[in-house]
Design an enzyme around this catalytic site. Structure first.
Site, PDB file in Angstrom:
ATOM      1  N   SER A  80      -8.027   1.442  16.476  1.00  0.00           N
ATOM      2  CA  SER A  80      -7.405   0.590  17.501  1.00  0.00           C
ATOM      3  C   SER A  80      -7.710   1.187  18.875  1.00  0.00           C
ATOM      4  O   SER A  80      -8.129   2.352  18.981  1.00  0.00           O
ATOM      5  CB  SER A  80      -5.884   0.594  17.277  1.00  0.00           C
TER       6      SER A  80
ATOM      7  N   TYR B  80       2.682   3.770  15.804  1.00  0.00           N
ATOM      8  CA  TYR B  80       1.410   3.026  15.692  1.00  0.00           C
ATOM      9  C   TYR B  80       0.289   3.830  16.346  1.00  0.00           C
ATOM     10  O   TYR B  80      -0.774   4.040  15.766  1.00  0.00           O
ATOM     11  CB  TYR B  80       1.561   1.657  16.367  1.00  0.00           C
TER      12      TYR B  80
ATOM     13  N   VAL C 297       0.819  -1.222   0.000  1.00  0.00           N
ATOM     14  CA  VAL C 297       0.000   0.000   0.000  1.00  0.00           C
ATOM     15  C   VAL C 297       0.852   1.271   0.000  1.00  0.00           C
ATOM     16  O   VAL C 297       0.344   2.359  -0.263  1.00  0.00           O
ATOM     17  CB  VAL C 297      -1.008   0.046   1.180  1.00  0.00           C
TER      18      VAL C 297
ATOM     19  N   ILE D 267      -7.263  -8.668  19.675  1.00  0.00           N
ATOM     20  CA  ILE D 267      -7.827  -9.670  18.772  1.00  0.00           C
ATOM     21  C   ILE D 267      -6.738 -10.688  18.411  1.00  0.00           C
ATOM     22  O   ILE D 267      -5.593 -10.293  18.113  1.00  0.00           O
ATOM     23  CB  ILE D 267      -8.341  -9.002  17.465  1.00  0.00           C
TER      24      ILE D 267
ATOM     25  N   ALA E 152       0.215   7.059  17.051  1.00  0.00           N
ATOM     26  CA  ALA E 152      -0.047   8.299  16.308  1.00  0.00           C
ATOM     27  C   ALA E 152      -0.877   8.010  15.058  1.00  0.00           C
ATOM     28  O   ALA E 152      -1.815   8.731  14.729  1.00  0.00           O
ATOM     29  CB  ALA E 152       1.274   8.969  15.918  1.00  0.00           C
ATOM     30  N   SER E 153      -0.548   6.917  14.370  1.00  0.00           N
ATOM     31  CA  SER E 153      -1.280   6.595  13.135  1.00  0.00           C
ATOM     32  C   SER E 153      -2.729   6.246  13.434  1.00  0.00           C
ATOM     33  O   SER E 153      -3.633   6.635  12.704  1.00  0.00           O
ATOM     34  CB  SER E 153      -0.598   5.439  12.385  1.00  0.00           C
ATOM     35  N   LYS E 154      -2.957   5.538  14.534  1.00  0.00           N
ATOM     36  CA  LYS E 154      -4.328   5.116  14.845  1.00  0.00           C
ATOM     37  C   LYS E 154      -5.155   6.272  15.417  1.00  0.00           C
ATOM     38  O   LYS E 154      -6.367   6.325  15.235  1.00  0.00           O
ATOM     39  CB  LYS E 154      -4.304   3.915  15.797  1.00  0.00           C
TER      40      LYS E 154
HETATM   41  N1  LIG Z   1      -4.892  -7.747  16.192  1.00  0.00           N
HETATM   42  C1  LIG Z   1      -5.246  -6.790  17.017  1.00  0.00           C
HETATM   43  O1  LIG Z   1      -5.326  -7.002  18.242  1.00  0.00           O
HETATM   44  C2  LIG Z   1      -5.583  -5.426  16.481  1.00  0.00           C
HETATM   45  C3  LIG Z   1      -6.106  -4.495  17.386  1.00  0.00           C
HETATM   46  C4  LIG Z   1      -6.436  -3.228  16.919  1.00  0.00           C
HETATM   47  C5  LIG Z   1      -6.250  -2.890  15.597  1.00  0.00           C
HETATM   48  N2  LIG Z   1      -5.725  -3.804  14.741  1.00  0.00           N
HETATM   49  C6  LIG Z   1      -5.561  -3.374  13.357  1.00  0.00           C
HETATM   50  O2  LIG Z   1      -6.209  -4.279  12.508  1.00  0.00           O
HETATM   51  C7  LIG Z   1      -5.588  -4.264  11.226  1.00  0.00           C
HETATM   52  C8  LIG Z   1      -5.268  -5.678  10.834  1.00  0.00           C
HETATM   53  O3  LIG Z   1      -4.348  -6.200  11.777  1.00  0.00           O
HETATM   54  P1  LIG Z   1      -4.237  -7.755  12.073  1.00  0.00           P
HETATM   55  O4  LIG Z   1      -4.214  -7.927  13.538  1.00  0.00           O
HETATM   56  O5  LIG Z   1      -5.224  -8.485  11.267  1.00  0.00           O
HETATM   57  O6  LIG Z   1      -2.728  -8.024  11.565  1.00  0.00           O
HETATM   58  P2  LIG Z   1      -2.121  -9.005  10.478  1.00  0.00           P
HETATM   59  O7  LIG Z   1      -0.654  -8.835  10.620  1.00  0.00           O
HETATM   60  O8  LIG Z   1      -2.709 -10.359  10.616  1.00  0.00           O
HETATM   61  O9  LIG Z   1      -2.618  -8.380   9.095  1.00  0.00           O
HETATM   62  C9  LIG Z   1      -2.102  -7.183   8.610  1.00  0.00           C
HETATM   63  C10 LIG Z   1      -2.395  -7.096   7.135  1.00  0.00           C
HETATM   64  O10 LIG Z   1      -1.832  -5.880   6.640  1.00  0.00           O
HETATM   65  C11 LIG Z   1      -1.072  -6.183   5.485  1.00  0.00           C
HETATM   66  N3  LIG Z   1       0.005  -5.227   5.303  1.00  0.00           N
HETATM   67  C12 LIG Z   1       0.979  -4.847   6.169  1.00  0.00           C
HETATM   68  N4  LIG Z   1       1.803  -3.978   5.575  1.00  0.00           N
HETATM   69  C13 LIG Z   1       1.344  -3.809   4.314  1.00  0.00           C
HETATM   70  C14 LIG Z   1       1.761  -3.041   3.197  1.00  0.00           C
HETATM   71  N5  LIG Z   1       2.832  -2.244   3.242  1.00  0.00           N
HETATM   72  N6  LIG Z   1       1.045  -3.131   2.054  1.00  0.00           N
HETATM   73  C15 LIG Z   1      -0.039  -3.926   1.979  1.00  0.00           C
HETATM   74  N7  LIG Z   1      -0.499  -4.667   2.989  1.00  0.00           N
HETATM   75  C16 LIG Z   1       0.193  -4.600   4.146  1.00  0.00           C
HETATM   76  C17 LIG Z   1      -0.544  -7.580   5.704  1.00  0.00           C
HETATM   77  O11 LIG Z   1      -0.146  -8.173   4.478  1.00  0.00           O
HETATM   78  C18 LIG Z   1      -1.778  -8.231   6.318  1.00  0.00           C
HETATM   79  O12 LIG Z   1      -2.664  -8.628   5.289  1.00  0.00           O
HETATM   80  C19 LIG Z   1      -4.369  -3.366  11.371  1.00  0.00           C
HETATM   81  O13 LIG Z   1      -4.675  -2.079  10.877  1.00  0.00           O
HETATM   82  C20 LIG Z   1      -4.132  -3.334  12.856  1.00  0.00           C
HETATM   83  O14 LIG Z   1      -3.484  -2.169  13.256  1.00  0.00           O
HETATM   84  C21 LIG Z   1      -5.389  -5.071  15.151  1.00  0.00           C
END
Ligand SMILES: NC(=O)c1ccc[n+]([C@@H]2O[C@H](COP(=O)([O-])OP(=O)(O)OC[C@H]3O[C@@H](n4cnc5c(N)ncnc54)[C@H](O)[C@@H]3O)[C@@H](O)[C@H]2O)c1
Length: 238
Positions: A130, A143, A59, A176, A145-147
Site C-alpha cells: 500500500s 494498517y 485467513v 483504487i 504497520a501491517s503494510k
Molecule cells: N483500495 C485501495 O485503495 C487499496 C490501496 C492500497 C492497498 N489496498 C490493499 O488491497 C487489498 C485488497 O483491498 P480492496 O481495496 O480490494 O478491498 P476489499 O474490501 O474490496 O477486499 C478485501 C478482501 O479481503 C477479504 N478479507 C478481509 N478480511 C478477511 C479475512 N479475515 N479472511 C479472508 N478474507 C478477508 C475480503 O473478503 C475481500 O475479499 C488489501 O490488502 C488492501 O489493503 C487497497
C-alpha cells in the site's frame, strides 16, 4: 471448476472483492483455474467466471488456511490480497492485533503453506502492500504497520526461496476504487485531497492493479524478485 494437469492454478486470498476479485478474473481470462478465498464468498462483489471457485475462508483461521492450501493439487501463484482497515479503532489492542493478523501474519502463514507447491511448480507469490507501506498514518496505525511489514516480509521471503525458483514480489496500490475505499470516495473533501495530489488526477481501477500482478507472475518478470511496484498514478512522486 475445470482443471487439467497442465492448467495453471492460482490462489487469491481476498479474492472475493475488489483488487483480489479483479486479479482472480485477470487470471481466469488468461486460462488459469483460480481459487478465490475470502469473506462473503457468494456476495455482490465476488467474481463470477467458470474457472473461478469462490470459497468462504477467514485467513485468521490458521488451521483452515493451512489445510486448504496444503490440500491443493498444484499451485503456480499465491496472491495475498486479503486486507482490512479499522481506522481509529486500531488504537484498541484487540483491533490492532486483528488487523496485523489479517494483513500480515496470515500472509506469512499462507506463504509457508504454499511454499512446497510453489517450489515444485517454480511459481511465485505476489503480496499487496500500500502507499501506507511508505507513510505512517495517525488514522490507521495497525494498517500502516501491517503494510510496512508486508514490504519487509516480501523482501525476506524473496531471499529465502530465490534458489528454489520461487519469486516473491509486491504491488503497492495507490488510491483504487474498491468497496474498501468507498467511504473515502464518497467524502468530497477527502477525495479532492487525494485527486489533487495524484498526478494522473483520478482513482485507479482494480483491474489496473490486477494487470501488474499478472505481469509479476509472468515469464516477463522472470528476474524480478523482492520488488515492490507502486501502482498509484504517480502519487509517490509528489
Ligand atoms: N483500495 C485501495 O485503495 C487499496 C490501496 C492500497 C492497498 N489496498 C490493499 O488491497 C487489498 C485488497 O483491498 P480492496 O481495496 O480490494 O478491498 P476489499 O474490501 O474490496 O477486499 C478485501 C478482501 O479481503 C477479504 N478479507 C478481509 N478480511 C478477511 C479475512 N479475515 N479472511 C479472508 N478474507 C478477508 C475480503 O473478503 C475481500 O475479499 C488489501 O490488502 C488492501 O489493503 C487497497
Amino acid at each position: 471448476m475445470p482443471q487439467t494437469l497442465n492448467t495453471p492454478f492460482i490462489l487469491v486470498t481476498g479474492g472475493t472483492s475488489g483488487i483480489g476479485a479483479s486479479t482472480a478474473l485477470h487470471f481466469a481470462h488468461a486460462g488459469a483455474s483460480v481459487l478465490a478465498l475470502g469473506l462473503d464468498a457468494q456476495g455482490l462483489h465476488a467474481p463470477r467466471h467458470p474457472r473461478i471457485q469462490c470459497q468462504e475462508l477467514d485467513v485468521c483461521d490458521s488451521a483452515q488456511l493451512n489445510q486448504t492450501i496444503e490440500g491443493l493439487p498444484r499451485l503456480d501463484a499465491l496472491i495475498n490480497a486479503a486486507g482490512i482497515s479499522r481506522h481509529e479503532k486500531e488504537y484498541q489492542p484487540e483491533t490492532f492485533m486483528q488487523v496485523l493478523h489479517t494483513n500480515l501474519t496470515a500472509v506469512m502463514q499462507a506463504s509457508m503453506a504454499a511454499a512446497p507447491h510453489l517450489q515444485q511448480s517454480r511459481g511465485c507469490i505476489v503480496n499487496v502492500a500500500s502507499l501506507y507501506s511508505y507513510f505512517g498514518s495517525k488514522d490507521r496505525p495497525a494498517y500502516s504497520a501491517s503494510k510496512g511489514g508486508i514490504v519487509q516480509l516480501t523482501r525476506s521471503l524473496a531471499q529465502t526461496w530465490a534458489t528454489a525458483g520461487v519469486r516473491v514480489n509486491a504491488v503497492a496500490p495507490g488510491w483504487i476504487a474498491t468497496p474498501l475505499s468507498e467511504g473515502l470516495m464518497a467524502d468530497p473533501e477527502a477525495s479532492a485531497g487525494i485527486l489533487s495530489r495524484t498526478p494522473m488526477q483520478r482513482w485507479g481501477q482494480a483491474a489496473e492493479v490486477a494487470a501488474v500482478i499478472g505481469f509479476l507472475c509472468s515469464p516477463a518478470a522472470s528476474f524480478v524478485n523482492g520488488a515492490v511496484i507502486p501502482v498509484d498514478g504517480g502519487y509517490l512522486t509528489v
